[in-house]
Design an enzyme around this catalytic site. Structure first.
Site, short mmCIF file in Angstrom:
data_model
loop_
_atom_site.label_atom_id
_atom_site.label_comp_id
_atom_site.label_asym_id
_atom_site.label_seq_id
_atom_site.Cartn_x
_atom_site.Cartn_y
_atom_site.Cartn_z
N LYS A 52 -23.11 24.63 17.98
CA LYS A 52 -22.22 23.95 16.99
C LYS A 52 -22.18 22.47 17.32
O LYS A 52 -22.46 22.01 16.09
CB LYS A 52 -20.63 24.65 17.92
CG LYS A 52 -20.58 25.57 17.00
CD LYS A 52 -19.38 25.97 18.24
CE LYS A 52 -19.03 27.87 18.07
NZ LYS A 52 -17.47 28.08 18.52
N GLN A 96 -13.20 25.76 22.25
CA GLN A 96 -13.13 27.22 23.08
C GLN A 96 -12.89 28.16 23.07
O GLN A 96 -12.27 27.62 24.56
CB GLN A 96 -14.72 26.22 23.38
CG GLN A 96 -15.97 27.93 23.37
CD GLN A 96 -16.48 28.08 21.77
OE1 GLN A 96 -17.09 27.18 21.45
NE2 GLN A 96 -16.73 29.26 21.76
N ASP A 119 -11.59 27.06 12.87
CA ASP A 119 -12.00 27.27 13.01
C ASP A 119 -10.89 29.03 12.54
O ASP A 119 -11.32 30.09 13.00
CB ASP A 119 -11.11 27.99 14.94
CG ASP A 119 -12.63 27.96 15.73
OD1 ASP A 119 -14.12 28.52 15.07
OD2 ASP A 119 -11.53 27.78 17.22
N1 GUN Z 1 -15.14 32.46 21.40
C1 GUN Z 1 -15.65 33.47 21.20
N2 GUN Z 1 -15.87 33.05 19.36
C2 GUN Z 1 -14.74 31.69 19.09
C3 GUN Z 1 -14.94 31.12 17.72
O1 GUN Z 1 -15.63 31.38 17.10
N3 GUN Z 1 -14.15 29.71 18.45
C4 GUN Z 1 -13.84 29.24 19.36
N4 GUN Z 1 -13.13 28.36 18.96
N5 GUN Z 1 -13.64 30.11 20.77
C5 GUN Z 1 -15.01 30.87 20.23
#
Ligand code: GUN
Length: 291
Positions: A52, A96, A119
């Protein structure tokens, strides 16, 4: 048979965002900024967050990576989020997941300002999504829609079967595919661990979205000929031929798949890169509202 190429489509999305970002910066505006919070040292989470941050650089965003120990308290994490909520330089933030067990995920998600919740996990954004109103859409479902759109896959009136009811993928994609929109207007069946005779539903799926988190749960012989198959799973599989000793595979066994279905997403290179691109798009949209 069409390969739904997430690498190609996500590169197009990133290029579009990069060009638009550049135009804003040329006008003297600040760069868009994503804050990413990572607790602990889970290997998969570290990889996702590193991607990211790298994606932000590639399109001209700044990013703040905030790493905290596993032992961080819920209150400390909430204080940090509140600071980022008030930071005018931060357009979007992600925490996350999964979080350590002593932290209540729902409390954390609800502390993020909905405008900065890139998100799309906050109940406010989920509610807007369900009402077919503009919102930050969760990145993986948004990426699936973008892929379907990019390949002009017909969805109206189709039977979409979604396997898995997670907050991140299964539940929101089932809502999105049922909306009166394109892609959408599907008749949706949401299957999960308590579904009886899941194979009967899979056989009837014109569009099959598999987000069960189970390696090779779906085999080619279960799929309706001509179906569109979206594989959200990602698993490591031993592979003596590859340098690392493993390769990535999905919830769908790719063997024989191309002979059965009309289109499918490969793993890797299907849904994964689209998820990353949609996070950038949500961040850019937050920036446009904010700058
Ligand atoms: N863990 C697995 N997929 C995601 C996601 O799309 N965003 C976040 N913040 N954590 C995750």
């Amino acid at each position: 048979m069409i390969l739904l190429d997430g690498n190609k489509v996500s590169a197009e999305v990133r290029e579009e965002i990069r060009i638009q970002t550049e135009a804003h910066i040329r006008l003297g505006r600040r760069k868009p900024c994503l804050a990413a919070i990572l607790l602990g040292n889970d290997g998969a989470s570290e990889t996702y967050v590193a991607h990211k941050v790298k994606d932000c650089e590639a399109v001209g965003f700044t990013s703040k990576l905030i790493r905290l120990p596993d032992s961080t308290s819920e209150q400390e994490l909430m204080n940090l989020i509140q600071n980022l909520n008030q930071d005018a330089e931060v357009d979007g933030m992600i925490v996350q997941l999964p979080l350590p067990r002593h932290i209540r995920e729902e409390h954390i998600i609800q502390t993020i300002l909905p405008e900065k919740d890139v998100d799309g996990f906050h109940p406010w954004n989920i509610g807007l999504m369900a009402r077919n109103l503009p919102a930050h859409l969760p990145a993986t479902p948004a990426g699936i829609l973008r892929l379907l759109k990019s390949y002009q896959i017909e969805t109206a009136g189709k039977h979409a079967v979604v396997i898995g009811r997670s907050n991140i993928v299964g539940s929101p994609i089932s809502i999105l595919l049922a909306r009166n929109a394109y892609p959408g207007n599907c008749t949706v069946t949401l299957c999960h661990s308590k579904t009886q005779d899941m194979e009967a539903y899979i056989r009837e799926a014109d569009i099959l979205v598999v987000a069960a988190g189970k390696k090779h749960l779906i085999q080619a012989h279960m799929i309706k000929p001509g179906a569109v198959v979206i594989d959200v799973g990602i698993h490591r599989m031993e592979s003596p031929e590859s340098k690392s000793g493993y390769k990535l595979t999905g919830d769908v066994n790719p063997e024989g798949l191309s002979e059965v279905c009309a289109a499918f997403t490969p793993v890797p290179g299907g849904v994964g890169p689209m998820t990353r691109a949609m996070l950038l798009e949500n961040t850019f949209n937050a920036y446009l509202k904010h700058v």
